[in-house]
Motif scaffolding. Structure first.
Motif, PDB file in Angstrom:
ATOM      1  N   SER A   7      42.802 133.205  70.142  1.00 13.74           N
ATOM      2  CA  SER A   7      42.300 133.767  68.891  1.00 13.74           C
ATOM      3  C   SER A   7      43.237 134.857  68.374  1.00 13.74           C
ATOM      4  O   SER A   7      43.460 134.984  67.184  1.00 13.74           O
ATOM      5  CB  SER A   7      40.908 134.364  69.084  1.00 13.74           C
ATOM      6  N   LYS A  10      46.132 133.349  66.645  1.00 11.30           N
ATOM      7  CA  LYS A  10      45.692 132.879  65.332  1.00 11.30           C
ATOM      8  C   LYS A  10      45.560 134.033  64.351  1.00 11.30           C
ATOM      9  O   LYS A  10      45.958 133.945  63.193  1.00 11.30           O
ATOM     10  CB  LYS A  10      44.322 132.214  65.468  1.00 11.30           C
ATOM     11  N   ARG A  14      47.748 134.977  60.862  1.00 11.61           N
ATOM     12  CA  ARG A  14      47.127 135.183  59.544  1.00 11.61           C
ATOM     13  C   ARG A  14      47.135 136.651  59.119  1.00 11.61           C
ATOM     14  O   ARG A  14      46.539 137.005  58.111  1.00 11.61           O
ATOM     15  CB  ARG A  14      45.693 134.660  59.548  1.00 11.61           C
ATOM     16  N   ASP A  45      37.028 132.255  65.556  1.00 18.66           N
ATOM     17  CA  ASP A  45      37.919 131.382  64.785  1.00 18.66           C
ATOM     18  C   ASP A  45      37.458 131.254  63.342  1.00 18.66           C
ATOM     19  O   ASP A  45      38.254 131.317  62.415  1.00 18.66           O
ATOM     20  CB  ASP A  45      37.983 129.987  65.419  1.00 18.66           C
ATOM     21  N   ASN A  46      36.147 131.044  63.163  1.00 14.01           N
ATOM     22  CA  ASN A  46      35.595 130.964  61.813  1.00 14.01           C
ATOM     23  C   ASN A  46      35.867 132.240  61.045  1.00 14.01           C
ATOM     24  O   ASN A  46      36.265 132.203  59.893  1.00 14.01           O
ATOM     25  CB  ASN A  46      34.079 130.764  61.879  1.00 14.01           C
ATOM     26  N   LYS A  49      39.381 132.488  60.036  1.00 11.89           N
ATOM     27  CA  LYS A  49      39.693 131.504  59.002  1.00 11.89           C
ATOM     28  C   LYS A  49      39.293 131.996  57.605  1.00 11.89           C
ATOM     29  O   LYS A  49      39.955 131.728  56.627  1.00 11.89           O
ATOM     30  CB  LYS A  49      38.944 130.206  59.345  1.00 11.89           C
ATOM     31  N   PHE A  50      38.166 132.709  57.546  1.00 12.50           N
ATOM     32  CA  PHE A  50      37.633 133.120  56.247  1.00 12.50           C
ATOM     33  C   PHE A  50      37.957 134.569  55.895  1.00 12.50           C
ATOM     34  O   PHE A  50      37.374 135.137  54.986  1.00 12.50           O
ATOM     35  CB  PHE A  50      36.120 132.869  56.199  1.00 12.50           C
ATOM     36  N   GLN A  94      30.111 121.680  54.808  1.00 15.88           N
ATOM     37  CA  GLN A  94      30.975 122.809  54.463  1.00 15.88           C
ATOM     38  C   GLN A  94      30.419 123.359  53.170  1.00 15.88           C
ATOM     39  O   GLN A  94      29.870 122.610  52.364  1.00 15.88           O
ATOM     40  CB  GLN A  94      32.413 122.328  54.242  1.00 15.88           C
ATOM     41  N   THR A 100      36.717 123.183  52.476  1.00 12.55           N
ATOM     42  CA  THR A 100      37.161 122.321  53.570  1.00 12.55           C
ATOM     43  C   THR A 100      38.667 122.121  53.474  1.00 12.55           C
ATOM     44  O   THR A 100      39.393 122.243  54.448  1.00 12.55           O
ATOM     45  CB  THR A 100      36.482 120.937  53.507  1.00 12.55           C
ATOM     46  N   ARG A 102      40.777 123.984  51.903  1.00  9.85           N
ATOM     47  CA  ARG A 102      41.496 125.237  52.037  1.00  9.85           C
ATOM     48  C   ARG A 102      41.460 125.757  53.470  1.00  9.85           C
ATOM     49  O   ARG A 102      42.422 126.303  53.966  1.00  9.85           O
ATOM     50  CB  ARG A 102      40.865 126.266  51.101  1.00  9.85           C
ATOM     51  N   TYR A 103      40.320 125.598  54.121  1.00 14.33           N
ATOM     52  CA  TYR A 103      40.155 126.222  55.434  1.00 14.33           C
ATOM     53  C   TYR A 103      40.170 125.231  56.588  1.00 14.33           C
ATOM     54  O   TYR A 103      40.233 125.615  57.737  1.00 14.33           O
ATOM     55  CB  TYR A 103      38.860 127.032  55.478  1.00 14.33           C
ATOM     56  N   GLY A 105      38.759 122.015  59.119  1.00 13.71           N
ATOM     57  CA  GLY A 105      37.594 121.995  60.018  1.00 13.71           C
ATOM     58  C   GLY A 105      36.577 120.967  59.579  1.00 13.71           C
ATOM     59  O   GLY A 105      36.511 120.590  58.418  1.00 13.71           O
TER      60      GLY A 105
END
Length: 147
Positions: A7, A10, A14, A45-46, A49-50, A94, A100, A102-103, A105
């Motif tokens: 993580s 990741k 970002r 992770d979510n 991602k956001f 989603q 979906t 854009r991100y 998963g």
């Protein structure tokens, strides 16, 4: 720990800061360690991602007065409109197709997260402010109590 290495990479990619506040002497909980670790990773992770570059994701694992261990993942991400929070946990759902793309998963992650937490006799709660971020948290029951 070990599970956060992935993580952290990741988050670094970002440009998101990953903070952890994990209490040193946590009471034992009634939990499948592998599954709960997976849940925590999914939530982190979510959150990563956001969250936009420059934002922060924080994992906190603390015990409360009742010997419950509270796991909280907070982010400074895009947030979720209140009326759509329950949709988060629907399989393959989603919030919108563009998200979906854009991100990425499948949208399966949170449905499984909820199933695992349900199986632990717990409930995941979400608080979110659109544009300000989200907070996912759930308690784990003490090991010495038979449910």
């Amino acid at each position: 720990g070990e599970i956060l290495k992935f993580s952290r990479t990741k988050a670094d990619d970002r440009h998101v800061t990953l903070n952890t506040h994990i209490e040193a002497m946590l009471p034992l909980v009634q939990a499948d360690e592998e599954k709960i670790s997976w849940v925590i990773l999914q939530l982190i992770d979510n959150a990563i991602k956001f969250t936009s570059p420059g934002g922060e994701v924080t994992l906190s694992i603390q015990s409360d007065a009742n010997k419950l261990v509270i796991v909280t993942v907070t982010d400074t991400g895009i947030g979720i409109p209140g009326e759509r929070i329950k949709e988060l946990f629907e399989p393959f759902h989603q919030l919108d197709a563009s998200a979906t793309r854009r991100y990425g998963g499948t949208g399966l992650g949170l449905a499984l997260v909820q199933q695992i937490i349900d199986a632990h006799g717990s409930v995941i709660e979400v608080q979110s402010d659109e544009g300000k971020g989200s907070k996912f948290h759930f308690p784990l029951l003490p090991a010495d109590q038979k449910s």
